[in-house]
Design a protein around this motif. Structure first.
Motif, mmCIF file in Angstrom:
data_model
loop_
_atom_site.group_PDB
_atom_site.id
_atom_site.type_symbol
_atom_site.label_atom_id
_atom_site.label_comp_id
_atom_site.label_asym_id
_atom_site.label_seq_id
_atom_site.Cartn_x
_atom_site.Cartn_y
_atom_site.Cartn_z
ATOM 1 N N THR A 145 0.781 -1.167 -0.017
ATOM 2 C CA THR A 145 0.078 0.061 -0.135
ATOM 3 C C THR A 145 0.793 1.265 -0.163
ATOM 4 O OG1 THR A 145 -1.803 -1.276 1.327
ATOM 5 C CG2 THR A 145 -2.026 1.162 1.225
ATOM 6 N N LEU A 146 1.922 1.218 0.732
ATOM 7 C CA LEU A 146 2.879 2.276 0.383
ATOM 8 C C LEU A 146 3.624 2.648 -0.773
ATOM 9 C CD1 LEU A 146 4.933 1.767 4.063
ATOM 10 C CD2 LEU A 146 3.094 3.437 3.535
ATOM 11 N N VAL A 147 3.807 1.567 -1.623
ATOM 12 C CA VAL A 147 4.127 1.771 -2.697
ATOM 13 C C VAL A 147 3.203 2.289 -3.517
ATOM 14 C CG1 VAL A 147 4.853 0.482 -4.920
ATOM 15 C CG2 VAL A 147 5.687 -0.282 -2.532
ATOM 16 N N ALA A 148 1.915 1.721 -3.561
ATOM 17 C CA ALA A 148 0.821 2.663 -4.128
ATOM 18 C C ALA A 148 0.606 4.188 -3.834
ATOM 19 C CB ALA A 148 -0.535 2.004 -3.979
ATOM 20 N N VAL A 149 0.991 4.598 -2.613
ATOM 21 C CA VAL A 149 0.883 5.922 -2.184
ATOM 22 C C VAL A 149 1.867 6.614 -3.251
ATOM 23 C CG1 VAL A 149 1.420 7.619 -0.358
ATOM 24 C CG2 VAL A 149 0.184 5.685 0.130
ATOM 25 N N ALA A 150 3.138 6.030 -3.275
ATOM 26 C CA ALA A 150 4.248 6.679 -4.053
ATOM 27 C C ALA A 150 3.717 6.919 -5.564
ATOM 28 C CB ALA A 150 5.517 5.872 -4.108
#
Length: 448
Positions: free
Chosen positions: A180-185
Motif C-alpha cells: 500500500t505504501l508503494v501505491a501511495v508513491a
C-alpha cells in the motif's frame, strides 16, 4: 452487424493512476477473503462478534466518505487518496498483531478511515483526468487490472495461509501494508487536475471553455447565463447532489448493487462457504482468484461488446447474471461430495466476476456523466457511501443468518434483490437521453 467505434488510447497520467490502483489492489488481495477467517478461526473471536467487528469500517465510512467527498471537491482527489492509503497501511500492520476483539475494534476503525473513501477518490481522480471514450475505457481498464491485482494477491495468500499457523496470516497483513505504501508513491506521480476534483471535460467529453472560467465560476468569458452557467454558479454541496432527481436514482441503484454485490460478497461469501458449504480457507482464497481471472479474461471483450451501447442495457443484464450466481452459490451446500461443493463455490465466483465486467464500464461512467463538475467528488462519495451502509449492516445480518441456520433464506433474499436491480435500471433508463446513456454518442449507437 454494427461496427464498434475504434478504441481510445489512455494518457500517461491515466496509466499511472491505474498502476497505483492495481498495486493497492494486489495488497488488498492478500487479505481480502481472510480477515473474517483470521479473526474467527485463528484468533478465536466468536462468529457473531466477528460480524460486528467487520461492520466497524462501514460505520466509519458513513462519516469518512461524505467528509472525503467534500475534501475532494476542495483540495483534490489525489491528496485524499494518499492519506486514505496511508491509513490503510497503518491499520493492516496493526491488524497483524491483533489478538482480541478489544484490540481489533480500533484497528478496524482506522481501516475504515482508509478504505472507505478510496474507491470514490480513485473514481473522481480518474474522471478528472479523462473524458469521453477515454474515460469509459479508463474505468474498464482500471477495473480489469484492479481485479488482476486482487487475484494475484489472493492466489499468493491461498498458497501461504494456514489457520494452524497465525504467522502466515500476519505475513499477509504486513505485506499488504508495504504494498500500500508503494501505491501511495505511485499516486503522487499523477499530476493533479487543474481544477480540484472537477473533470477537465463536460459530461459529453467536450473541452468547452473550462479554462476560461472566471473566479466566480461563470461559463466562458462572456459569462453565459444559460442553464450551464446557472449550474456552475450554484453553491456546491451535498444538497445539490440530492436535489438532482437522476443522481438520486443513481444513489438508489448503487445501494441495491451494494446489497446484492460487494456488501454481501465481502462477508457473506466466506461465512456461507466456510460454515454452510464446508470448504476450507484456501478454497475461499482460490475462489477469489477465480473471480479475478474471470474478470481479467472477459473485461476487454465485454468492453468491446458494450462500446456504443446503452449503459443501462449492461446494468439491467447485471442483475440477472448476479441472480443466477447467488442461486448457484446457495446450492453449493447441497451436494454430499466435497469436490462438488468446491466446484460450485468456484463457479459462483466466476459468474459473479462476469457480472462485474458489465458494471465496471457502465455504473461509474454514467454517474460521472450525470454529475456536474463542482460536485463530482461528492457524487462519487455518496455512491461509495451506499457501499459503506451495506458494509455496516451486511456482516451482522449475514453472520446472523448463517449462525441461525438460515443461510438458504439469505441466498433467496439476495436473488430477489438482483431482480430489484434490473427493475430499477429500467426505471432509470426512461429519464436518460441517448447521449447520457451511451456516453460517447458514437455513430450507430444503440437506439432508445
Amino acid at each position: 452487424m454494427r461496427p464498434s467505434p475504434p478504441a481510445t488510447r489512455l494518457s500517461p497520467a491515466v496509466r499511472r493512476l491505474i498502476a497505483a490502483s492495481a498495486t493497492s489492489a494486489t495488497g488488498s488481495g492478500l487479505v481480502m477473503p481472510l480477515t473474517l477467517i483470521y479473526l474467527h478461526q485463528v484468533r478465536g473471536i466468536p462468529l457473531g462478534t466477528t460480524g460486528l467487528l467487520l461492520a466497524v469500517p462501514g460505520v466509519v465510512g458513513l462519516i469518512a466518505v461524505p467528509a472525503a467527498g467534500t475534501l475532494m471537491d476542495l483540495v483534490g482527489a489525489r491528496q485524499v487518496i494518499a492519506v486514505a492509503l496511508l491509513c490503510t497501511a497503518i491499520s493492516q500492520a496493526a491488524l497483524a498483531f491483533t489478538s482480541s476483539a478489544g484490540w481489533a475494534a480500533p484497528v478496524l476503525l482506522v481501516s475504515g478511515i482508509g478504505s472507505s473513501p478510496t474507491f470514490a477518490a480513485f473514481s473522481t481522480l480518474l474522471a478528472s483526468i479523462s473524458a469521453g471514450a477515454e474515460q469509459q475505457r479508463g474505468f474498464a481498464m482500471n477495473f480489469t487490472v484492479l481485479n488482476a491485482g486482487v487475484g494475484l494477491g489472493a492466489l499468493l495468500s491461498g498458497m501461504v495461509v494456514n489457520v494452524h499457523h497465525p504467522m502466515t496470516f500476519q505475513v499477509m497483513f504486513l505485506a499488504n501494508a508495504a504494498v500500500t505504501l508503494v501505491a501511495v508513491a505511485l499516486v503522487r506521480t499523477v499530476p493533479a487536475p487543474a481544477s480540484g476534483g472537477g473533470s477537465k471535460a463536460g459530461p459529453t467529453g467536450d473541452e468547452g471553455s473550462a479554462g476560461e472560467e472566471g473566479p466566480a465560476g461563470d461559463a466562458g468569458p462572456a459569462g453565459d447565463a444559460g442553464p450551464a452557467g446557472e449550474a456552475r454558479r450554484r453553491p456546491a454541496g451535498y444538497r445539490q447532489v440530492v436535489a438532482d432527481p437522476m443522481l438520486r436514482q443513481m444513489m438508489v441503484l448503487a445501494l441495491l448493487l451494494a446489497i446484492v454485490g460487494y456488501g454481501a460478497l465481502d462477508s457473506g461469501m466466506p461465512a456461507y462457504a466456510s460454515v454452510v458449504a464446508g470448504v476450507s480457507a484456501r478454497v475461499i482464497a482460490l475462489s477469489l482468484s477465480v473471480n479475478t481471472v474471470a474478470i481479467v479474461g472477459v473485461q476487454l471483450l465485454m468492453l468491446r461488446v458494450l462500446r456504443g451501447r446503452r449503459r443501462t442495457t449492461a446494468l439491467g443484464a447485471l442483475g440477472l447474471v448476479w441472480c443466477a450466481a447467488w442461486l448457484l452459490f446457495g446450492a453449493s451446500a447441497l451436494p454430499s461430495a466435497h469436490g462438488a461443493r468446491v466446484a460450485m463455490v468456484l463457479a459462483f465466483n466466476a459468474i459473479f466476476g462476469v457480472g462485474e465486467t458489465l458494471m465496471a464500464p457502465s455504473l461509474t461512467p454514467l454517474l460521472n456523466t450525470l454529475a456536474p463538475d463542482e460536485v463530482r467528488g461528492r457524487a462519487n462519495a455518496m455512491t461509495s457511501g451506499m457501499y459503506s451502509v451495506t458494509f455496516v449492516v451486511m456482516p451482522p445480518i449475514v453472520t446472523g443468518f448463517v449462525a441461525a441456520g438460515l443461510g438458504g433464506l439469505w441466498i433467496v433474499l439476495e436473488a430477489v434483490g438482483c431482480f430489484g436491480v434490473t427493475a430499477w435500471v429500467l426505471r432509470l433508463r426512461r429519464g436518460l437521453t441517448l447521449e447520457q446513456d451511451v456516453g460517447d454518442a458514437a455513430p450507430g449507437a444503440e437506439p432508445a
